[in-house]
Design a protein around this motif. Structure first.
Motif, short mmCIF file in Angstrom:
data_model
loop_
_atom_site.label_atom_id
_atom_site.label_comp_id
_atom_site.label_asym_id
_atom_site.label_seq_id
_atom_site.Cartn_x
_atom_site.Cartn_y
_atom_site.Cartn_z
N PRO A 250 0.82 -1.22 0.00
CA PRO A 250 0.00 0.00 0.00
C PRO A 250 0.85 1.26 0.00
O PRO A 250 1.88 1.34 0.67
N VAL A 251 0.42 2.24 -0.78
CA VAL A 251 1.06 3.55 -0.85
C VAL A 251 -0.04 4.60 -0.69
O VAL A 251 -0.91 4.73 -1.56
N VAL A 252 -0.02 5.34 0.42
CA VAL A 252 -1.06 6.32 0.68
C VAL A 252 -0.98 7.45 -0.34
O VAL A 252 0.06 8.07 -0.51
N GLY A 253 -2.08 7.67 -1.06
CA GLY A 253 -2.09 8.72 -2.07
C GLY A 253 -1.16 8.44 -3.23
O GLY A 253 -0.71 9.38 -3.90
N GLY A 254 -0.87 7.18 -3.52
CA GLY A 254 0.15 6.82 -4.49
C GLY A 254 -0.23 7.14 -5.93
O GLY A 254 -1.40 7.20 -6.30
N TYR A 255 0.82 7.35 -6.74
CA TYR A 255 0.65 7.64 -8.16
C TYR A 255 1.92 7.23 -8.89
O TYR A 255 3.03 7.36 -8.37
N GLU A 256 1.79 6.75 -10.14
CA GLU A 256 2.94 6.22 -10.87
C GLU A 256 3.78 7.29 -11.56
O GLU A 256 4.91 7.01 -11.97
N GLY A 257 3.27 8.49 -11.73
CA GLY A 257 4.01 9.53 -12.43
C GLY A 257 4.87 10.38 -11.51
O GLY A 257 4.73 10.36 -10.28
N THR A 258 5.77 11.16 -12.11
CA THR A 258 6.60 12.07 -11.34
C THR A 258 5.78 13.24 -10.80
O THR A 258 6.03 13.73 -9.70
N PHE A 259 4.80 13.68 -11.58
CA PHE A 259 3.91 14.76 -11.17
C PHE A 259 2.47 14.36 -11.48
O PHE A 259 2.21 13.56 -12.37
N TRP A 293 -10.52 24.68 -15.39
CA TRP A 293 -11.48 24.34 -14.35
C TRP A 293 -11.70 22.83 -14.21
O TRP A 293 -12.24 22.37 -13.22
N SER A 294 -11.26 22.04 -15.19
CA SER A 294 -11.38 20.59 -15.10
C SER A 294 -10.34 19.96 -16.01
O SER A 294 -9.80 20.63 -16.90
N LEU A 295 -10.05 18.68 -15.79
CA LEU A 295 -9.02 17.98 -16.54
C LEU A 295 -9.62 16.80 -17.29
O LEU A 295 -10.69 16.30 -16.95
N TRP A 296 -8.89 16.34 -18.33
CA TRP A 296 -9.36 15.25 -19.18
C TRP A 296 -8.22 14.30 -19.49
O TRP A 296 -7.16 14.71 -19.93
N GLY A 297 -8.44 13.01 -19.22
CA GLY A 297 -7.44 12.01 -19.57
C GLY A 297 -6.24 12.06 -18.63
O GLY A 297 -6.27 12.67 -17.57
N GLU A 298 -5.18 11.40 -19.04
CA GLU A 298 -3.98 11.30 -18.22
C GLU A 298 -3.05 12.49 -18.43
O GLU A 298 -3.04 13.10 -19.49
N THR A 299 -2.26 12.78 -17.40
CA THR A 299 -1.18 13.75 -17.52
C THR A 299 0.13 12.99 -17.67
O THR A 299 0.39 12.06 -16.93
N VAL A 300 0.94 13.38 -18.64
CA VAL A 300 2.20 12.68 -18.90
C VAL A 300 3.34 13.69 -18.84
O VAL A 300 3.22 14.81 -19.34
N ASN A 301 4.47 13.29 -18.23
CA ASN A 301 5.56 14.21 -17.91
C ASN A 301 6.83 13.98 -18.70
O ASN A 301 7.10 12.88 -19.17
N THR A 302 7.62 15.05 -18.81
CA THR A 302 9.05 14.92 -19.04
C THR A 302 9.69 14.98 -17.65
O THR A 302 9.01 14.86 -16.64
N GLU A 303 10.99 15.22 -17.60
CA GLU A 303 11.62 15.38 -16.29
C GLU A 303 11.22 16.70 -15.63
O GLU A 303 11.31 16.83 -14.41
N THR A 304 10.76 17.68 -16.42
CA THR A 304 10.49 19.00 -15.86
C THR A 304 9.12 19.57 -16.22
O THR A 304 8.71 20.58 -15.66
N LEU A 305 8.42 18.96 -17.15
CA LEU A 305 7.12 19.46 -17.59
C LEU A 305 6.11 18.33 -17.63
O LEU A 305 6.47 17.16 -17.69
#
Length: 421
Positions: A250-259, A293-305
């Protein structure tokens, strides 16, 4: 993907994003329209067919990809400037003109045809490193992965049976996410209702990792490609596949991305970006400035963006509508976490009096390079993989997605090109 898929995706609109001081990079002025040329196939890739949502191309141990470049011919103009709230913006060309954009070589074929014939998997002739993955329906209940190899072959994993994921309310979604591909294209992970399935594209073998939940909805590799993170509405779990007993921790509030970027439902919305460590644990959170005001789909990162699909405050975006462009309420959001500053790509819904882009038109697939977002655009005139150069505002054509009919459900696709962190 059904209407319930789209509803579920919209309800799940929370993602990652990173912030940067964008003041030094003003959007470029509109480019002069140039004549359209027929797109040539990419050398070494061929006319590969694929389709769907973006998936993380995580390399276990890491590997560098050649930097994609735009072609020197055929373009359509894009416009940009600064919104009344100070947010830098660019505007996508009208829906239906995507084929006139300059070509961008991101390592994908020029046409992604989901109707393409797929050969059966053979251990004697494995597909090599996978460049993309999509799912093919088998009746009403089952889905099978189709692996697209670097040599252009489509390989159907007919022995791998997948079912659609469901949330606690029964809404269904396709079990393919933006960080599904790892190991340089060798491993693909799929969320299932109470486990994560890992497929070895070289051997055809599968491994099932049990998860103590009944509604696992997301699964993907972390930025380092060392762990799988599974998420459900009731929690998140980290899995280390290199251990003999790969238990879901278990990871509390876990997420696979950097951001990850999240947004509240209230207006004005509280949009924030949170940083995560490689174990998927949340660290610091920063407010994001802009008209989202709202988001759609996944967010995908570079190392800084990071980038995600977004819906905007029309009191702000309506000021940039020009004749023939129709409503502007959606598009892409790019953020850099150190400052909370954002850039947006506005997607006009339709030319006046015509059917054009649909709600939730723009889904982030990944990053071609440090400055260029790859995304899928959907409208009445076709489906496209496009590239948005965030430093200049220009939008490029990458590939066309072809289906049996324009109104066919969206086929999620997982790309193994560019960056996913």
């Amino acid at each position: 993907m059904t209407d319930r898929d789209l509803t579920a995706l919209l309800e799940r609109a929370t993602e990652d994003v990173v912030e940067r001081d964008f003041a030094e990079n003003a959007w470029a002025a509109a480019l002069a329209a140039r004549r359209h040329r027929r797109r040539t196939l990419l050398t070494g890739v061929g006319a590969v067919a694929v389709a769907a949502l973006a998936v993380t191309a995580v390399q276990l141990g890491g590997a560098d990809h050649p930097k994609p470049t735009p072609a020197t011919s055929s373009t359509t103009s894009t416009t940009g400037g600064t919104l009344s709230d100070g947010t830098a913006y660019a505007v996508m060309p009208q829906e239906g003109t995507e084929g006139q954009l300059r070509d961008f070589d991101a390592g994908l074929p020029s046409t992604i045809d989901v109707r393409a014939r797929a050969e059966a998997f053979s251990a004697a002739r494995p597909p090599g490193s996978v460049v993309a993955v999509y799912l093919r329906a088998d009746g009403d209940d089952l889905l099978h992965p189709v692996l697209v190899a670097g040599d252009g072959r489509h390989v159907l994993m007919g022995d791998v049976d997948l079912v659609r994921t469901t949330d606690a309310s029964g809404n269904e979604a396709t079990p393919l996410g933006p960080r599904a591909v790892g190991g340089g294209g060798r491993y693909v992970v799929f969320p299932q209702r109470d486990h994560v399935l890992r497929l070895d594209a070289q051997t055809g073998d599968t491994v099932s990792y049990p998860v103590p939940a009944q509604h696992v909805e997301w699964a993907g590799w972390n930025a380092a490609g060392t762990r799988i993170v599974a998420r459900a509405s009731e929690g998140a779990w980290s899995i280390d596949p290199s251990t003999s007993r790969a238990e879901a921790v278990p990871v509390v509030g876990g997420y696979e991305g950097t951001f990850r970027v999240t947004a509240t439902d209230a207006l004005p919305s509280d949009v924030r970006v949170t940083r995560f460590d490689e174990d998927g644990r949340p660290l610091m959170s920063t407010p994001v400035r802009g008209p989202t005001w709202s988001l759609w789909g996944e967010t995908v990162n570079t190392e800084t963006l990071a980038a995600t699909g977004a819906f905007f405050d029309q009191n702000v975006t309506s000021k940039v509508i020009r004749r023939g462009y129709g409503p502007i309420y959606q598009g892409l959001l790019v953020v850099e976490p150190s400052s909370g500053a954002a850039k947006v790509l506005l997607a006009p819904e339709n030319p006046d009096g015509q059917t054009g882009r649909v709600k939730g038109c723009c889904t982030v697939l990944g990053w071609a390079d440090a400055d260029t977002v790859l995304f899928q655009s959907l409208g009445s005139h076709g489906r496209w993989v496009l590239a948005w150069k965030t430093t200049t505002g220009e939008v490029f054509e990458v590939a066309r997605i072809t289906t049996s009919a324009p109104d066919d459900p969206v086929t999620p696709i997982a790309l193994n090109v560019g960056r996913r962190s």
